[in-house]
Design a protein around this motif. Structure first.
Motif, PDB file in Angstrom:
ATOM      1  N   ASP A  83      26.205  27.248  22.857  1.00 51.31           N
ATOM      2  CA  ASP A  83      27.278  27.040  23.268  1.00 51.31           C
ATOM      3  C   ASP A  83      28.300  26.284  22.426  1.00 51.31           C
ATOM      4  N   CYS A  84      27.811  25.271  21.643  1.00 50.14           N
ATOM      5  CA  CYS A  84      28.556  24.333  20.504  1.00 50.14           C
ATOM      6  C   CYS A  84      29.019  25.409  19.446  1.00 50.14           C
ATOM      7  N   VAL A  85      28.321  26.375  19.087  1.00 52.10           N
ATOM      8  CA  VAL A  85      28.625  27.496  18.121  1.00 52.10           C
ATOM      9  C   VAL A  85      29.708  28.344  18.457  1.00 52.10           C
ATOM     10  N   LYS A  86      29.636  28.776  19.936  1.00 54.17           N
ATOM     11  CA  LYS A  86      30.742  29.137  20.435  1.00 54.17           C
ATOM     12  C   LYS A  86      32.039  28.734  20.755  1.00 54.17           C
ATOM     13  N   LEU A  87      32.052  27.242  20.691  1.00 60.91           N
ATOM     14  CA  LEU A  87      33.148  26.538  21.021  1.00 60.91           C
ATOM     15  C   LEU A  87      33.723  26.417  19.576  1.00 60.91           C
ATOM     16  N   ARG A  88      32.745  26.456  18.458  1.00 59.59           N
ATOM     17  CA  ARG A  88      33.348  26.079  17.215  1.00 59.59           C
ATOM     18  C   ARG A  88      34.277  27.441  16.586  1.00 59.59           C
ATOM     19  N   ILE A  89      33.589  28.648  17.068  1.00 58.57           N
ATOM     20  CA  ILE A  89      34.139  30.108  16.554  1.00 58.57           C
ATOM     21  C   ILE A  89      35.611  30.063  17.328  1.00 58.57           C
ATOM     22  N   LEU A  90      35.463  29.805  18.533  1.00 54.30           N
ATOM     23  CA  LEU A  90      36.792  29.675  19.485  1.00 54.30           C
ATOM     24  C   LEU A  90      37.775  28.962  18.871  1.00 54.30           C
ATOM     25  N   ARG A  91      37.327  27.735  18.588  1.00 58.98           N
ATOM     26  CA  ARG A  91      38.263  26.768  18.042  1.00 58.98           C
ATOM     27  C   ARG A  91      39.029  27.147  16.683  1.00 58.98           C
ATOM     28  N   ALA A  92      38.060  27.678  15.874  1.00 58.61           N
ATOM     29  CA  ALA A  92      38.503  28.322  14.437  1.00 58.61           C
ATOM     30  C   ALA A  92      39.599  29.151  14.855  1.00 58.61           C
ATOM     31  N   PHE A  93      39.407  30.343  15.582  1.00 68.03           N
ATOM     32  CA  PHE A  93      40.067  31.448  15.822  1.00 68.03           C
ATOM     33  C   PHE A  93      41.354  30.819  16.548  1.00 68.03           C
ATOM     34  N   LEU A  94      41.411  30.028  17.606  1.00 63.22           N
ATOM     35  CA  LEU A  94      42.811  29.452  17.989  1.00 63.22           C
ATOM     36  C   LEU A  94      43.459  28.469  16.716  1.00 63.22           C
ATOM     37  N   VAL A  95      42.976  27.932  15.865  1.00 61.63           N
ATOM     38  CA  VAL A  95      43.604  27.201  14.814  1.00 61.63           C
ATOM     39  C   VAL A  95      44.294  28.360  13.994  1.00 61.63           C
ATOM     40  N   GLU A  96      43.493  29.332  13.588  1.00 56.91           N
ATOM     41  CA  GLU A  96      44.246  30.537  12.666  1.00 56.91           C
ATOM     42  C   GLU A  96      45.472  30.919  13.479  1.00 56.91           C
ATOM     43  N   GLU A  97      45.192  31.496  14.646  1.00 60.97           N
ATOM     44  CA  GLU A  97      46.237  32.263  15.490  1.00 60.97           C
ATOM     45  C   GLU A  97      47.591  31.113  15.461  1.00 60.97           C
ATOM     46  N   ALA A  98      47.368  29.750  15.704  1.00 58.86           N
ATOM     47  CA  ALA A  98      48.373  29.083  15.652  1.00 58.86           C
ATOM     48  C   ALA A  98      49.056  29.013  14.521  1.00 58.86           C
ATOM     49  N   LYS A  99      48.359  29.153  13.452  1.00 53.89           N
ATOM     50  CA  LYS A  99      48.773  28.990  12.035  1.00 53.89           C
ATOM     51  C   LYS A  99      49.916  30.084  11.607  1.00 53.89           C
ATOM     52  N   ILE A 100      49.310  31.416  12.489  1.00 50.55           N
ATOM     53  CA  ILE A 100      50.036  32.856  12.284  1.00 50.55           C
ATOM     54  C   ILE A 100      51.382  32.613  13.243  1.00 50.55           C
ATOM     55  N   VAL A 101      51.267  32.088  14.383  1.00 51.29           N
ATOM     56  CA  VAL A 101      52.337  31.748  15.004  1.00 51.29           C
ATOM     57  C   VAL A 101      53.437  30.957  14.539  1.00 51.29           C
ATOM     58  N   LYS A 102      53.058  29.888  13.826  1.00 45.57           N
ATOM     59  CA  LYS A 102      53.911  29.081  13.203  1.00 45.57           C
ATOM     60  C   LYS A 102      54.760  29.689  12.033  1.00 45.57           C
ATOM     61  N   LYS A 103      53.868  30.518  11.396  1.00 42.40           N
ATOM     62  CA  LYS A 103      54.615  31.248  10.328  1.00 42.40           C
ATOM     63  C   LYS A 103      55.490  32.247  10.652  1.00 42.40           C
ATOM     64  N   VAL A 104      55.270  32.817  11.834  1.00 41.51           N
ATOM     65  CA  VAL A 104      56.262  33.958  12.269  1.00 41.51           C
ATOM     66  C   VAL A 104      57.597  33.246  12.650  1.00 41.51           C
ATOM     67  N   ILE A 105      57.528  32.180  13.436  1.00 35.12           N
ATOM     68  CA  ILE A 105      58.558  31.315  14.075  1.00 35.12           C
ATOM     69  C   ILE A 105      59.465  30.943  12.902  1.00 35.12           C
ATOM     70  N   LYS A 106      58.696  30.267  11.719  1.00 35.27           N
ATOM     71  CA  LYS A 106      59.247  29.922  10.546  1.00 35.27           C
ATOM     72  C   LYS A 106      60.204  31.142   9.852  1.00 35.27           C
ATOM     73  N   SER A 107      59.626  32.394   9.956  1.00 38.12           N
ATOM     74  CA  SER A 107      60.365  33.523   9.264  1.00 38.12           C
ATOM     75  C   SER A 107      61.467  33.941  10.066  1.00 38.12           C
ATOM     76  N   GLN A 108      61.448  33.733  11.293  1.00 38.32           N
ATOM     77  CA  GLN A 108      62.398  34.135  12.101  1.00 38.32           C
ATOM     78  C   GLN A 108      63.709  33.190  12.138  1.00 38.32           C
ATOM     79  N   LYS A 109      63.231  32.008  12.041  1.00 32.06           N
ATOM     80  CA  LYS A 109      64.286  30.989  11.632  1.00 32.06           C
ATOM     81  C   LYS A 109      65.280  31.011  10.628  1.00 32.06           C
TER      82      LYS A 109
END
Length: 114
Positions: A83-109
């Motif tokens: 369960d903890c490994v699953k949480l770690r994988i999910l957290r890492a995925f969401l952090v990477e997704e947040a970085k991508i979204v941040k990059k896209v928003i910055k490029s649109q501005k």
């Protein structure tokens, strides 16, 4: 009258390392059997529950068993539960997704320029 039982080791104190049990031998005598300490199961480093699939042994006995018995075939196999490994994988995925979204928003501005 009860039969006397003599100690077999030199430690006369009732400590955890000198636990003993009275056992009757086939000859009818009563003797002390010195007991070993109880082993505890390895715990997950994050949540603290016992790791399923890893045997509970005394620390020195882990050196005598094979590696496949000490771990589980998974990332963080012998130290974290599933369960903890699953949480770690999910957290890492969401952090990477947040970085991508941040990059896209910055490029649109900036108007699509890099």
């Amino acid at each position: 009258m009860a039969q006397r039982v003599t100690l077999r080791k030199r430690t006369p104190y009732n400590t955890t390392s000198a636990r003993r049990r009275i056992v009757k031998t086939p000859g009818g005598k009563l003797v002390y059997h010195h007991l070993k300490k109880l082993a505890t199961q390895p715990k997950c480093g994050d949540c603290g529950i016992g790791l399923p699939g890893v045997p509970a042994l005394r620390p020195r006995q882990y050196a005598t068993i094979s590696k496949r018995q000490k771990t589980v075939r998974r990332a963080y196999g012998g130290s974290r539960c599933g369960d903890c490994v699953k949480l770690r994988i999910l957290r890492a995925f969401l952090v990477e997704e947040a970085k991508i979204v941040k990059k896209v928003i910055k490029s649109q501005k900036t108007g699509g320029r890099k």
